[in-house]
Design an enzyme around this catalytic site. Sequence first.
Site, PDB file in Angstrom:
ATOM      1  NE  ARG A 125      41.454  19.823  32.521  1.00 49.40           N
ATOM      2  CZ  ARG A 125      40.820  20.667  31.793  1.00 49.40           C
ATOM      3  NH1 ARG A 125      41.509  20.773  30.288  1.00 49.40           N
ATOM      4  NH2 ARG A 125      39.998  21.506  31.998  1.00 49.40           N
ATOM      5  CB  CYS A 175      54.391  16.579  42.757  1.00 47.96           C
ATOM      6  SG  CYS A 175      55.714  17.571  43.902  1.00 47.96           S
ATOM      7  CG  ASN A 201      44.591  24.947  30.065  1.00 46.75           C
ATOM      8  OD1 ASN A 201      44.152  25.646  28.935  1.00 46.75           O
ATOM      9  ND2 ASN A 201      43.656  24.504  30.686  1.00 46.75           N
ATOM     10  CD  GLU A 202      41.225  27.135  32.928  1.00 42.11           C
ATOM     11  OE1 GLU A 202      40.731  26.176  33.617  1.00 42.11           O
ATOM     12  OE2 GLU A 202      40.405  28.027  32.585  1.00 42.11           O
ATOM     13  CB  CYS A 208      51.546  18.558  45.611  1.00 40.87           C
ATOM     14  SG  CYS A 208      52.471  17.199  45.813  1.00 40.87           S
ATOM     15  CB  CYS A 243      54.979  20.024  48.210  1.00 42.20           C
ATOM     16  SG  CYS A 243      54.756  20.023  46.388  1.00 42.20           S
ATOM     17  CD  GLU A 293      40.055  27.605  27.886  1.00 41.87           C
ATOM     18  OE1 GLU A 293      38.948  27.347  28.424  1.00 41.87           O
ATOM     19  OE2 GLU A 293      41.074  27.180  27.942  1.00 41.87           O
TER      20      GLU A 293
HETATM   21  C1  GLA Z   1      38.798  25.490  31.065  1.00 40.83           C
HETATM   22  C2  GLA Z   1      39.969  24.482  30.339  1.00 40.83           C
HETATM   23  C3  GLA Z   1      39.397  23.950  29.031  1.00 40.83           C
HETATM   24  C4  GLA Z   1      38.600  23.316  28.961  1.00 40.83           C
HETATM   25  C5  GLA Z   1      37.090  24.299  29.552  1.00 40.83           C
HETATM   26  C6  GLA Z   1      35.980  23.404  29.740  1.00 40.83           C
HETATM   27  O1  GLA Z   1      38.489  26.757  30.951  1.00 40.83           O
HETATM   28  O2  GLA Z   1      41.257  25.666  30.205  1.00 40.83           O
HETATM   29  O3  GLA Z   1      40.661  23.314  28.675  1.00 40.83           O
HETATM   30  O4  GLA Z   1      38.480  22.237  29.910  1.00 40.83           O
HETATM   31  O5  GLA Z   1      37.596  24.571  30.875  1.00 40.83           O
HETATM   32  O6  GLA Z   1      35.850  22.502  30.593  1.00 40.83           O
END
Ligand code: GLA
Length: 728
Positions: free
Chosen positions: A157, A161, A195-196, A202, A207, A352
């Site tokens: 995941r 780019c 997400n994160e 890249c 780029c 999280e």
């Molecule tokens: C990160 C991600 C989650 C999950 C956890 C555990 O924090 O944001 O989607 O993948 O790691 O690997």
Amino acid sequence: MSQNINLTEPIMIGPRVLCLTAVVWFWAATTPFIYAQGKSASKPFDLIEWNGGKLIYGVDYYPEHWDESQWEKDAAMMQAAGFNFVRLAEFAWVKMEPAEGKFDFTWLDRALKVLNAHGIKAVLGTPTASPPAWLYAKYPDIAAMDERGIRYRYGSRRNYCLHSPNFISATRRIVTAMAEHYKEHPGALGWQIDNELGNPQCYDSYCLSAFQRWCRAKYTTLDTLNKSWGTIFWGHTYHAWSEIPLTWNTLFNTHNPSLALDHRRFNSEAMRDYLKLQVDILRRIAPKQAITHNDMGMYNGVDYYQLNEPLDFVAWDNYPMFGEDYAHYFGPGLAHDLMRGSKNNQNFMVMEQEGGLPGWSTFRGRQAAPGLYRAWAFQALAHGADGVCYFRWRTSRFGTEQYWQGILDQDSFPNARYQSVSQTGKEFAQLADLLKGSKVVSSVALLVSPDSRWGFEIQPLVKDFNYNRQLGLYYAAFRRAGVNVDVVFPQSDFSGYKTIVAPSLFIVDKTLVEKLTNFVKAGGTLVLSYRSGVKDENNIVTDQTLPGPLAALAGIAIHDFDPHTNQQQEVADLEGERHPARVWFDILDLTSGEGKSRALATYANGYYAGKPAVSIHTNGKGHVLYVGTEFLKPNFYSKLVSWLDGKLAEFGYGSTRIGKKLVAEPPPEGVEVAMREKGEKEIYFLINYTENAQTVSMGRSLRNALTGNTEPAKVEIPMFDVKILMVP
Ligand code: GLA
């Protein structure tokens, strides 16, 4: 994945760096669902108001991983545990857009309906961290390219780019469709973007061109760029913008450090711009819903002060056991405080929170005692969170994260973790009114400089240098003394603090030097450490005597230094105690600067034995301490805190202050004390991370917010337990 710190070892940022500006969008609601976005520094976003008067308490839930027949059982079990919140859908792009431009939200509507019926509301993740296989197949150029010029293949995941026009238009399409569909949904409180955000970097032609445009916008002329980067070195002078490279693979993997710093800034801004692109769509279509992102605590790939500017509030992902011993609660504590500091100390949430043992291909760390899942939730509150959401509800049966435990294991048995978080759920419900409107107030701040962190990443000084470890050493010393600590960034307001510690402030510009000077002259105490003031904002070494533009402020001159290899060095302090030192030895000259500073400690060995290692300089109404080395053990740092807390005055070195101490005596090892304030009310959190009962001396009896009982001045906290005490 957050990278929490180990206070003695360098941080391991393994192959899994994988997944894992000061405007405040303020709340102007009359109901929990009506949010008007505007800019104000006066009214921060109130997460408890947003969640209908409750502390946010939830789990990250993947209904698409389970048979629909399971959803009702899950929601009932969540409600029984006291959960009122879920994060959904952040990896479900393919299920929401199974073919280009064809959308299906029916499954998510059904899942939301089940959850909402159990009093559980949701934040929806925009799913851009995991684009569908069909998108890669149709537009291969959405995949990021590594520094060798090889495109990542489909799988994993985050391998996209950020400058691919096809990826940008796919992003706009899915975010717009989701926003249109959920903009009025009463059970969808808001959005988590992607997400994160952070990787990968890249290196493709999109780029490259974007970086060349970024350089042109910054420097205007090639002449300015060449001078700013010192490109005459090795004859790297550029005659066309199109000649400027990225920090791609070169022999010996080396690059002009000025270019490398700008490339890091460019990548960080690209993440911010990508986030902003999504924020703008959501603000336009769904103005009543709030927006956040899940940051990664100590992670250094992005400047969080910049990234978080367009958001309503900060959220982050906290995995305390990721390579850590649970007794090292200072690591997550610092990360919480840094996250809070990245948006001017506004309250935040954990999106999280570790809910079980981490692991991908191998399990990482060891199993935490069930009580710790409760302790960590309270630690988050203690540091200014108004909500905690565990990752994840149940461990996956398939895919990469089969070893990454959720609260429940695959068999859904109400295990000890479930019991522990269920107790926490009841307590969170009890505490919402008390905590609403309260915040962390600190008189001590740690200055984190993203430029300096990047500068040290590019040229790490010596093998053993670790910027975050230094942050941790100073941080832990104040916390051991029972003192709240904020984290500030160069753009933050420094007024109001008594002490600012700026470890290894390597890269400084004029504005920062002026801010620090004003802070000191007005009466503040500034603590600097080795290799401060060495470089300018272009990552170029100053031609002034070190510590460069900070020399006058610190009242010292450094004409000689000694990097640590295998020599034994010790420092003798003014009380005669010796401390083993490591990493770097700045040899301080107190005579050739302004000549007004004094030594607080001297080197004990080698040709510079007897020369100053630590100095103090009185400047205006304030003081500057310069610590020319790093110490192996926490002892020196504890002593430094006691010096700052009045002892220096006793020794005749001028009055320094650290402000409020939360305890009568330093808490025992493994016990954390932190406080939130609400007007006159003080709310103390005492958290015992050890396997034994512990006693904390609060110096007065206080009321227990959960039981209503009065606790004696010496409060006993059972193992892995928490006490929340208040005055009045
Ligand atoms: C990160 C991600 C989650 C999950 C956890 C555990 O924090 O944001 O989607 O993948 O790691 O690997």
